[in-house]
Design a protein around this motif. Structure first.
Motif, PDB file in Angstrom:
ATOM      1  N   TRP A 122       0.478  -9.447  -0.797  1.00  0.00           N
ATOM      2  CA  TRP A 122       1.405  -8.667  -1.629  1.00  0.00           C
ATOM      3  C   TRP A 122       2.811  -9.256  -1.506  1.00  0.00           C
ATOM      4  CZ3 TRP A 122       0.443  -3.870  -4.288  1.00  0.00           C
ATOM      5  CH2 TRP A 122       1.589  -3.237  -4.785  1.00  0.00           C
ATOM      6  N   ARG A 123       3.242  -9.465  -0.257  1.00  0.00           N
ATOM      7  CA  ARG A 123       4.580 -10.040  -0.030  1.00  0.00           C
ATOM      8  C   ARG A 123       4.683 -11.466  -0.586  1.00  0.00           C
ATOM      9  NH1 ARG A 123       3.810  -7.054   4.737  1.00  0.00           N
ATOM     10  NH2 ARG A 123       3.086  -8.883   5.878  1.00  0.00           N
ATOM     11  N   ALA A 124       3.609 -12.230  -0.492  1.00  0.00           N
ATOM     12  CA  ALA A 124       3.615 -13.594  -1.033  1.00  0.00           C
ATOM     13  C   ALA A 124       3.760 -13.574  -2.556  1.00  0.00           C
ATOM     14  CB  ALA A 124       2.343 -14.327  -0.621  1.00  0.00           C
ATOM     15  N   TYR A 125       3.077 -12.653  -3.219  1.00  0.00           N
ATOM     16  CA  TYR A 125       3.257 -12.531  -4.670  1.00  0.00           C
ATOM     17  C   TYR A 125       4.706 -12.155  -4.993  1.00  0.00           C
ATOM     18  CZ  TYR A 125      -1.806 -12.732  -5.559  1.00  0.00           C
ATOM     19  OH  TYR A 125      -3.113 -13.135  -5.659  1.00  0.00           O
ATOM     20  N   GLN A 126       5.269 -11.240  -4.222  1.00  0.00           N
ATOM     21  CA  GLN A 126       6.669 -10.856  -4.440  1.00  0.00           C
ATOM     22  C   GLN A 126       7.592 -12.061  -4.278  1.00  0.00           C
ATOM     23  OE1 GLN A 126       6.840  -7.568  -1.608  1.00  0.00           O
ATOM     24  NE2 GLN A 126       7.047  -6.118  -3.314  1.00  0.00           N
ATOM     25  N   ALA A 127       7.293 -12.923  -3.318  1.00  0.00           N
ATOM     26  CA  ALA A 127       8.096 -14.130  -3.116  1.00  0.00           C
ATOM     27  C   ALA A 127       8.019 -15.065  -4.322  1.00  0.00           C
ATOM     28  CB  ALA A 127       7.641 -14.867  -1.853  1.00  0.00           C
ATOM     29  N   HIS A 128       6.935 -14.956  -5.110  1.00  0.00           N
ATOM     30  CA  HIS A 128       6.793 -15.728  -6.343  1.00  0.00           C
ATOM     31  C   HIS A 128       7.421 -15.007  -7.537  1.00  0.00           C
ATOM     32  CE1 HIS A 128       3.653 -17.967  -4.119  1.00  0.00           C
ATOM     33  NE2 HIS A 128       3.952 -18.933  -4.957  1.00  0.00           N
ATOM     34  N   GLY A 129       8.099 -13.889  -7.295  1.00  0.00           N
ATOM     35  CA  GLY A 129       8.758 -13.151  -8.363  1.00  0.00           C
ATOM     36  C   GLY A 129       7.842 -12.189  -9.110  1.00  0.00           C
ATOM     37  N   ILE A 130       6.709 -11.865  -8.531  1.00  0.00           N
ATOM     38  CA  ILE A 130       5.741 -10.962  -9.160  1.00  0.00           C
ATOM     39  C   ILE A 130       5.758  -9.632  -8.416  1.00  0.00           C
ATOM     40  CG2 ILE A 130       3.289 -10.583  -9.639  1.00  0.00           C
ATOM     41  CD1 ILE A 130       2.992 -13.669  -9.693  1.00  0.00           C
ATOM     42  N   THR A 131       5.808  -8.540  -9.161  1.00  0.00           N
ATOM     43  CA  THR A 131       5.707  -7.209  -8.568  1.00  0.00           C
ATOM     44  C   THR A 131       4.291  -6.702  -8.789  1.00  0.00           C
ATOM     45  OG1 THR A 131       8.032  -6.781  -9.053  1.00  0.00           O
ATOM     46  CG2 THR A 131       6.634  -4.861  -8.571  1.00  0.00           C
ATOM     47  N   PRO A 132       3.466  -6.720  -7.731  1.00  0.00           N
ATOM     48  CA  PRO A 132       2.078  -6.275  -7.886  1.00  0.00           C
ATOM     49  C   PRO A 132       1.976  -4.777  -8.167  1.00  0.00           C
ATOM     50  CG  PRO A 132       2.357  -7.593  -5.890  1.00  0.00           C
ATOM     51  CD  PRO A 132       3.724  -7.249  -6.389  1.00  0.00           C
ATOM     52  N   GLU A 133       0.857  -4.402  -8.730  1.00  0.00           N
ATOM     53  CA  GLU A 133       0.520  -3.007  -8.990  1.00  0.00           C
ATOM     54  C   GLU A 133      -0.602  -2.632  -8.021  1.00  0.00           C
ATOM     55  OE1 GLU A 133      -1.404  -0.373 -12.648  1.00  0.00           O
ATOM     56  OE2 GLU A 133      -1.508  -2.549 -12.717  1.00  0.00           O
ATOM     57  N   ALA A 134      -0.595  -1.384  -7.554  1.00  0.00           N
ATOM     58  CA  ALA A 134      -1.637  -0.910  -6.643  1.00  0.00           C
ATOM     59  C   ALA A 134      -2.438   0.201  -7.302  1.00  0.00           C
ATOM     60  CB  ALA A 134      -1.014  -0.398  -5.355  1.00  0.00           C
ATOM     61  N   ILE A 135      -3.760   0.095  -7.219  1.00  0.00           N
ATOM     62  CA  ILE A 135      -4.653   1.132  -7.742  1.00  0.00           C
ATOM     63  C   ILE A 135      -5.575   1.556  -6.606  1.00  0.00           C
ATOM     64  CG2 ILE A 135      -6.507   1.660  -9.371  1.00  0.00           C
ATOM     65  CD1 ILE A 135      -5.201  -0.321 -11.308  1.00  0.00           C
ATOM     66  N   ASP A 136      -5.528   2.845  -6.280  1.00  0.00           N
ATOM     67  CA  ASP A 136      -6.333   3.417  -5.209  1.00  0.00           C
ATOM     68  C   ASP A 136      -7.666   3.863  -5.802  1.00  0.00           C
ATOM     69  OD1 ASP A 136      -7.531   5.003  -3.238  1.00  0.00           O
ATOM     70  OD2 ASP A 136      -5.609   5.841  -2.576  1.00  0.00           O
ATOM     71  N   LEU A 137      -8.730   3.097  -5.581  1.00  0.00           N
ATOM     72  CA  LEU A 137     -10.025   3.429  -6.164  1.00  0.00           C
ATOM     73  C   LEU A 137     -10.636   4.679  -5.553  1.00  0.00           C
ATOM     74  CD1 LEU A 137     -11.774   0.025  -6.866  1.00  0.00           C
ATOM     75  CD2 LEU A 137     -10.590   1.534  -8.435  1.00  0.00           C
ATOM     76  N   LEU A 138     -10.333   4.974  -4.310  1.00  0.00           N
ATOM     77  CA  LEU A 138     -10.835   6.205  -3.688  1.00  0.00           C
ATOM     78  C   LEU A 138     -10.231   7.417  -4.379  1.00  0.00           C
ATOM     79  CD1 LEU A 138     -12.678   7.199  -1.420  1.00  0.00           C
ATOM     80  CD2 LEU A 138     -10.699   7.153   0.096  1.00  0.00           C
ATOM     81  N   GLU A 139      -8.945   7.355  -4.677  1.00  0.00           N
ATOM     82  CA  GLU A 139      -8.273   8.453  -5.381  1.00  0.00           C
ATOM     83  C   GLU A 139      -8.794   8.584  -6.807  1.00  0.00           C
ATOM     84  OE1 GLU A 139      -6.117  11.742  -5.692  1.00  0.00           O
ATOM     85  OE2 GLU A 139      -6.272  10.575  -3.847  1.00  0.00           O
ATOM     86  N   LEU A 140      -9.028   7.461  -7.478  1.00  0.00           N
ATOM     87  CA  LEU A 140      -9.588   7.511  -8.832  1.00  0.00           C
ATOM     88  C   LEU A 140     -10.966   8.147  -8.839  1.00  0.00           C
ATOM     89  CD1 LEU A 140      -8.672   4.095 -10.505  1.00  0.00           C
ATOM     90  CD2 LEU A 140      -7.794   6.358 -11.058  1.00  0.00           C
ATOM     91  N   ALA A 141     -11.774   7.841  -7.832  1.00  0.00           N
ATOM     92  CA  ALA A 141     -13.110   8.429  -7.734  1.00  0.00           C
ATOM     93  C   ALA A 141     -13.035   9.938  -7.543  1.00  0.00           C
ATOM     94  CB  ALA A 141     -13.896   7.785  -6.588  1.00  0.00           C
ATOM     95  N   LYS A 142     -12.078  10.398  -6.758  1.00  0.00           N
ATOM     96  CA  LYS A 142     -11.899  11.837  -6.554  1.00  0.00           C
ATOM     97  C   LYS A 142     -11.503  12.537  -7.857  1.00  0.00           C
ATOM     98  CE  LYS A 142     -10.404  11.580  -1.736  1.00  0.00           C
ATOM     99  NZ  LYS A 142      -9.244  11.752  -0.843  1.00  0.00           N
ATOM    100  N   GLN A 143     -10.628  11.889  -8.622  1.00  0.00           N
ATOM    101  CA  GLN A 143     -10.170  12.468  -9.891  1.00  0.00           C
ATOM    102  C   GLN A 143     -11.280  12.512 -10.923  1.00  0.00           C
ATOM    103  OE1 GLN A 143      -6.774  10.187 -11.100  1.00  0.00           O
ATOM    104  NE2 GLN A 143      -5.556  10.797  -9.341  1.00  0.00           N
ATOM    105  N   ALA A 144     -12.236  11.585 -10.834  1.00  0.00           N
ATOM    106  CA  ALA A 144     -13.306  11.499 -11.816  1.00  0.00           C
ATOM    107  C   ALA A 144     -14.381  12.561 -11.583  1.00  0.00           C
ATOM    108  CB  ALA A 144     -13.942  10.117 -11.783  1.00  0.00           C
ATOM    109  N   ARG A 145     -14.416  13.126 -10.395  1.00  0.00           N
ATOM    110  CA  ARG A 145     -15.423  14.152 -10.102  1.00  0.00           C
ATOM    111  C   ARG A 145     -15.050  15.461 -10.771  1.00  0.00           C
ATOM    112  NH1 ARG A 145     -15.315  12.801  -3.857  1.00  0.00           N
ATOM    113  NH2 ARG A 145     -16.328  10.809  -3.951  1.00  0.00           N
ATOM    114  N   PRO A 146     -16.056  16.153 -11.327  1.00  0.00           N
ATOM    115  CA  PRO A 146     -15.758  17.442 -11.991  1.00  0.00           C
ATOM    116  C   PRO A 146     -15.421  18.545 -11.009  1.00  0.00           C
ATOM    117  CG  PRO A 146     -18.091  16.835 -12.230  1.00  0.00           C
ATOM    118  CD  PRO A 146     -17.412  15.765 -11.471  1.00  0.00           C
TER     119      PRO A 146
END
Length: 146
Positions: A122-146
């Motif tokens: 993540w820090r290496a990408y930032q050093a290249h001028g890129i701001t990464p995005e983070a997606i929490d798949l565990l949280e997405l799975a919780k939201q997808a449950r009825p």
């Protein structure tokens, strides 16, 4: 500049890779999967033949004659990787040629070791001028449950 997305809190990196590659193919995107070694590329090759169980994800090595028209290229030789819509980084570092990809995807499991390595990337990408995005798949799975 490439868009970098980290998918974290993944229970199975391999299963997440197959699901995300499958989604990319369904969207008609061309995909590269960069492995960290020849043996890792071979393991990924086997994985993409076996998952999903109802089919396979069409792929080949970067130096295969059909690589230009195959949706997924899997290889460990970054210098042979063709420019593609998306690159799944299956290595421990930041790949070279960041400008050849619209998207770079990182899949991070729940282990402390994987999280620490992801923070370094993540820090290496930032050093290249890129701001990464983070997606929490565990949280997405919780939201997808009825």
């Amino acid at each position: 500049m490439a868009q970098v997305t980290f998918y974290f809190n993944v229970r199975s990196r391999e299963q997440a890779l197959c699901q995300l590659v499958g989604k990319a193919i369904a969207q008609k995107l061309s995909v590269s999967v960069l492995a960290g070694s020849e043996s890792a590329a071979y393991a990924l090759d086997r994985l993409l033949w076996e998952l999903p169980q109802t089919g396979f994800l069409p792929h080949c090595a970067a130096d295969h004659p059909d690589a230009a028209r195959t949706p997924v290229v899997v290889d460990h030789r970054v210098e042979l990787m063709p420019a593609r819509d998306a690159l799944f980084n299956w290595t421990d570092g930041v790949p070279g040629g960041l400008d050849r990809y619209a998207r770079i995807l990182e899949i991070v499991d729940q282990s402390d070791e994987a999280r620490a390595a992801a923070r370094t990337r993540w820090r290496a990408y930032q050093a290249h001028g890129i701001t990464p995005e983070a997606i929490d798949l565990l949280e997405l799975a919780k939201q997808a449950r009825p």
